[in-house]
Design a protein around this motif. Structure first.
Motif, PDB file in Angstrom:
ATOM      1  N   VAL A  36       0.859  -1.189   0.000  1.00 20.37           N
ATOM      2  CA  VAL A  36       0.000   0.000   0.000  1.00 20.37           C
ATOM      3  C   VAL A  36       0.889   1.231   0.000  1.00 20.37           C
ATOM      4  CG1 VAL A  36      -1.924  -1.166   1.155  1.00 20.37           C
ATOM      5  CG2 VAL A  36      -0.158  -0.039   2.529  1.00 20.37           C
ATOM      6  N   HIS A  37       0.318   2.351  -0.399  1.00 25.37           N
ATOM      7  CA  HIS A  37       1.088   3.598  -0.488  1.00 25.37           C
ATOM      8  C   HIS A  37       2.397   3.392  -1.259  1.00 25.37           C
ATOM      9  CE1 HIS A  37      -1.728   5.643   2.067  1.00 25.37           C
ATOM     10  NE2 HIS A  37      -1.505   4.830   3.084  1.00 25.37           N
ATOM     11  N   GLY A  38       2.289   2.665  -2.350  1.00 19.78           N
ATOM     12  CA  GLY A  38       3.452   2.445  -3.211  1.00 19.78           C
ATOM     13  C   GLY A  38       4.157   1.149  -2.912  1.00 19.78           C
ATOM     14  N   ASP A  39       5.046   1.145  -1.922  1.00 18.05           N
ATOM     15  CA  ASP A  39       5.883  -0.037  -1.708  1.00 18.05           C
ATOM     16  C   ASP A  39       5.865  -0.537  -0.260  1.00 18.05           C
ATOM     17  OD1 ASP A  39       7.144   2.100  -0.552  1.00 18.05           O
ATOM     18  OD2 ASP A  39       9.137   1.648  -1.350  1.00 18.05           O
ATOM     19  N   LEU A 372      -1.189   9.357  15.180  1.00 22.12           N
ATOM     20  CA  LEU A 372      -0.445   8.101  15.178  1.00 22.12           C
ATOM     21  C   LEU A 372      -0.954   7.167  14.092  1.00 22.12           C
ATOM     22  CD1 LEU A 372      -0.049   7.123  18.955  1.00 22.12           C
ATOM     23  CD2 LEU A 372       1.750   7.800  17.365  1.00 22.12           C
ATOM     24  N   SER A 373      -2.270   6.994  14.050  1.00 21.36           N
ATOM     25  CA  SER A 373      -2.874   6.088  13.080  1.00 21.36           C
ATOM     26  C   SER A 373      -2.580   6.526  11.646  1.00 21.36           C
ATOM     27  CB  SER A 373      -4.391   6.016  13.309  1.00 21.36           C
ATOM     28  OG  SER A 373      -5.019   5.206  12.353  1.00 21.36           O
ATOM     29  N   THR A 374      -2.649   7.820  11.405  1.00 24.34           N
ATOM     30  CA  THR A 374      -2.417   8.339  10.050  1.00 24.34           C
ATOM     31  C   THR A 374      -0.987   8.093   9.597  1.00 24.34           C
ATOM     32  OG1 THR A 374      -4.110  10.043  10.352  1.00 24.34           O
ATOM     33  CG2 THR A 374      -2.472  10.411   8.621  1.00 24.34           C
ATOM     34  N   PHE A 375      -0.019   8.405  10.447  1.00 26.68           N
ATOM     35  CA  PHE A 375       1.382   8.250  10.054  1.00 26.68           C
ATOM     36  C   PHE A 375       1.793   6.779   9.994  1.00 26.68           C
ATOM     37  CE2 PHE A 375       1.444  12.738  10.976  1.00 26.68           C
ATOM     38  CZ  PHE A 375       2.334  13.231  10.037  1.00 26.68           C
ATOM     39  N   PHE A 378       0.829   5.484   6.629  1.00 26.39           N
ATOM     40  CA  PHE A 378       1.804   5.823   5.581  1.00 26.39           C
ATOM     41  C   PHE A 378       2.893   4.765   5.461  1.00 26.39           C
ATOM     42  CE2 PHE A 378       0.939  10.626   6.299  1.00 26.39           C
ATOM     43  CZ  PHE A 378      -0.215  10.533   5.534  1.00 26.39           C
ATOM     44  N   GLU A 379       3.134   4.025   6.566  1.00 27.74           N
ATOM     45  CA  GLU A 379       4.136   2.957   6.566  1.00 27.74           C
ATOM     46  C   GLU A 379       3.522   1.585   6.320  1.00 27.74           C
ATOM     47  OE1 GLU A 379       7.228   3.841   6.547  1.00 27.74           O
ATOM     48  OE2 GLU A 379       6.588   5.931   6.812  1.00 27.74           O
ATOM     49  N   VAL A 420       6.122  -1.840  16.130  1.00 28.83           N
ATOM     50  CA  VAL A 420       6.728  -1.076  17.222  1.00 28.83           C
ATOM     51  C   VAL A 420       7.894  -0.236  16.702  1.00 28.83           C
ATOM     52  CG1 VAL A 420       7.937  -1.235  19.424  1.00 28.83           C
ATOM     53  CG2 VAL A 420       5.956  -2.702  18.978  1.00 28.83           C
ATOM     54  N   GLU A 421       8.681  -0.775  15.783  1.00 23.43           N
ATOM     55  CA  GLU A 421       9.784  -0.023  15.206  1.00 23.43           C
ATOM     56  C   GLU A 421       9.276   1.207  14.461  1.00 23.43           C
ATOM     57  OE1 GLU A 421      13.311  -0.609  11.837  1.00 23.43           O
ATOM     58  OE2 GLU A 421      12.256  -2.358  12.636  1.00 23.43           O
ATOM     59  N   GLU A 422       8.222   1.017  13.653  1.00 23.33           N
ATOM     60  CA  GLU A 422       7.677   2.141  12.901  1.00 23.33           C
ATOM     61  C   GLU A 422       6.990   3.144  13.824  1.00 23.33           C
ATOM     62  OE1 GLU A 422       8.379   2.907  10.013  1.00 23.33           O
ATOM     63  OE2 GLU A 422       9.211   1.041   9.219  1.00 23.33           O
ATOM     64  N   LEU A 423       6.357   2.650  14.894  1.00 26.57           N
ATOM     65  CA  LEU A 423       5.758   3.549  15.874  1.00 26.57           C
ATOM     66  C   LEU A 423       6.822   4.466  16.478  1.00 26.57           C
ATOM     67  CD1 LEU A 423       3.460   4.524  17.748  1.00 26.57           C
ATOM     68  CD2 LEU A 423       4.024   2.611  19.272  1.00 26.57           C
ATOM     69  N   GLN A 424       7.963   3.901  16.811  1.00 25.34           N
ATOM     70  CA  GLN A 424       9.047   4.711  17.369  1.00 25.34           C
ATOM     71  C   GLN A 424       9.560   5.719  16.352  1.00 25.34           C
ATOM     72  OE1 GLN A 424      11.395   1.251  18.523  1.00 25.34           O
ATOM     73  NE2 GLN A 424      11.128   1.768  20.696  1.00 25.34           N
ATOM     74  N   ASN A 425       9.624   5.322  15.093  1.00 27.33           N
ATOM     75  CA  ASN A 425      10.044   6.260  14.047  1.00 27.33           C
ATOM     76  C   ASN A 425       9.036   7.402  13.892  1.00 27.33           C
ATOM     77  OD1 ASN A 425      12.341   4.755  13.469  1.00 27.33           O
ATOM     78  ND2 ASN A 425      11.342   3.586  11.836  1.00 27.33           N
ATOM     79  N   VAL A 426       7.762   7.065  13.932  1.00 27.30           N
ATOM     80  CA  VAL A 426       6.713   8.091  13.841  1.00 27.30           C
ATOM     81  C   VAL A 426       6.822   9.065  15.000  1.00 27.30           C
ATOM     82  CG1 VAL A 426       4.219   8.463  14.020  1.00 27.30           C
ATOM     83  CG2 VAL A 426       5.099   6.735  12.451  1.00 27.30           C
TER      84      VAL A 426
END
Length: 431
Positions: A36-39, A372-375, A378-379, A420-426
């Motif tokens: 989703v969202h490209g790749d 949080l949900s929106t970003f 995106f991932e 969890v990794e992407e949550l921390q990045n967000v």
């Protein structure tokens, strides 16, 4: 379908899991294999809202629509007979899933909400009056709150609300005992919370709650929408008078659910809606009504959806609900542990060992749940944000909204790690 095998998935403690359920069945779910969202590889953690369908369910829907589409119960031709047989087979499958005494105790409804409204409007309006009391909890989904508000407003009955325990945020069973009285006519509770993940104590429900309800002459209704997809539910030992559930949360289609009721209770309930199918005889000035479950299924039903739900019941039954529950306890515990390690995160509800679902509702200090949900989307990570149809519960907790990550049987430990990794990045980006 891939059978369960010994062990391939790491558990929260670092020990190996007893099953490889998530990895082993992912090929059954075509929707999961997309970007989703490209790749961005899709990670679907919104199963508390609706689960995905395996190819076995998709095939059952296609087979009906392409091969034997016809109305049920009314025709004697080949297609009608085949459709009726498949439709009633689905009722039998649901009855076996929850160990009902008879498939005649299963009423097909459009969803769990419709089942709860059926009880509130049929039994409630026939049995409630001024001075009577209906007991619910602050943790109820709107579907098990609003219908009782409406029934009380129509009949003059009073709605009583049980709070949560302060330490573990579970329904306070001692407060429930204290509120029951001779005025109590029905206790309507969520079996597994769709926001807290908390589960009613099975022994307390089967023994103490039922005993207390019997002592005061009250009925017991349990909303099992979040329970039945995740664990065994046996209505013959549970002790309730009714339970409701919905197909779309147990790998089935939308637009179909069911109400189970004790046969003697269903027999005493008047019709909720009028029309075809639910009648025995119709005259210009009056009608007589069919016995349950037909009495509560007017008009052409959701035939394809019921057949699809039957296929979903086959699917989760083949996996084994004990296996499902065991896997989800491990996965949910791992999610809870990893999420708890993120600075600023507050997880609502009891610890993992007191949960009946692997979901985690949470907030991060200084960040709105919708952001949080929106970003995360995106991932490629699908989580829910908002009040999850539990506004009074959110108010009780002093919050307006929360984010909710709710994995299911086809999700994996690796997906939790990525989440969890992407949550921390967000959070780094937002802060």
């Amino acid at each position: 379908m891939l059978p369960l095998q010994e062990p391939l998935v790491a558990s929260p403690s670092g020990q190996e899991s007893r099953s490889r359920l998530g990895e082993g069945i992912r090929s059954d779910f075509p929707i999961l294999h997309q970007t989703v969202h490209g790749d961005k590889q899709l990670i679907y953690f919104d199963n508390g809202a609706t689960s995905q369908k395996p190819k076995q369910v998709l095939e059952a829907l296609r087979a009906y629509n392409e091969g034997y589409n016809a109305n049920v119960h009314r025709g004697v031709h080949y297609l009608a007979a085949k459709a009726t047989s498949a439709y009633e087979d689905a009722r039998d499958k649901v009855a076996r899933l929850i160990n009902a005494k008879s498939s005649r105790e299963i009423v097909f409804t459009p969803n769990a909400t419709a089942g709860l409204n059926l009880v509130a409007q049929s039994w409630g309006r026939s049995n409630l009056g001024p001075g009577d009391e209906v007991v619910v909890s602050v943790a109820e989904h709107h579907s098990n709150l609003v219908p009782w508000q409406m029934a009380c407003q129509a009949t003059g009955a009073t709605l009583r609300v049980v709070p949560l325990t302060k330490d573990t945020q579970e329904i306070d069973m001692q407060a429930l005992k204290d509120v029951l009285s001779e005025k109590t006519k029905i206790v309507a509770l969520v079996y597994v919370s769709n926001m807290l993940g908390s589960i009613l104590d099975v022994d307390f429900v089967a023994e103490e709650t039922c005993k207390l309800c019997m002592q005061v002459g009250a009925k017991l209704l349990l909303d099992c929408s979040q329970a039945i997809p995740n664990m065994p539910v046996d209505v013959q030992t549970l002790g309730a008078d009714w339970i409701v559930a919905t197909g779309h949360k147990l790998c089935g289609p939308t637009g179909i659910g069911f109400l189970w009721g004790r046969s003697e209770v269903l027999e005493q309930m008047p019709p909720y809606l009028g029309g075809g199918e639910m009648i025995e005889n119709v005259f210009l000035d009056h009608s007589t009504y069919a016995p349950p479950p037909s009495r509560f299924e007017p008009g052409t039903p959701a035939i394809a959806e019921a057949i699809g739900m039957g296929a979903a019941v086959d699917y989760i039954s083949d996996l084994g609900l004990e296996n499902i529950h065991s896997y989800e306890q491990e996965l949910g515990g791992y999610l809870y542990e990893k999420l708890s390690s993120v600075p600023g995160v507050t997880i609502y509800g009891p610890p993992p060992e007191k949960r009946g679902s692997p979901l985690c509702s949470f907030n991060v200090e200084g960040v709105h749940a919708t952001d949080l949900s929106t970003f995360l989307d995106f991932e490629g990570i699908a989580v829910r944000s908002g009040h999850h149809c539990t506004q009074p519960l959110h108010h009780h907790l002093g919050i307006n909204a929360s984010a909710r990550a709710s994995p299911y049987i086809y999700n994996t430990v690796g997906e939790v790690d990525t989440f969890v990794e992407e949550l921390q990045n967000v959070l780094k980006f937002l802060k």
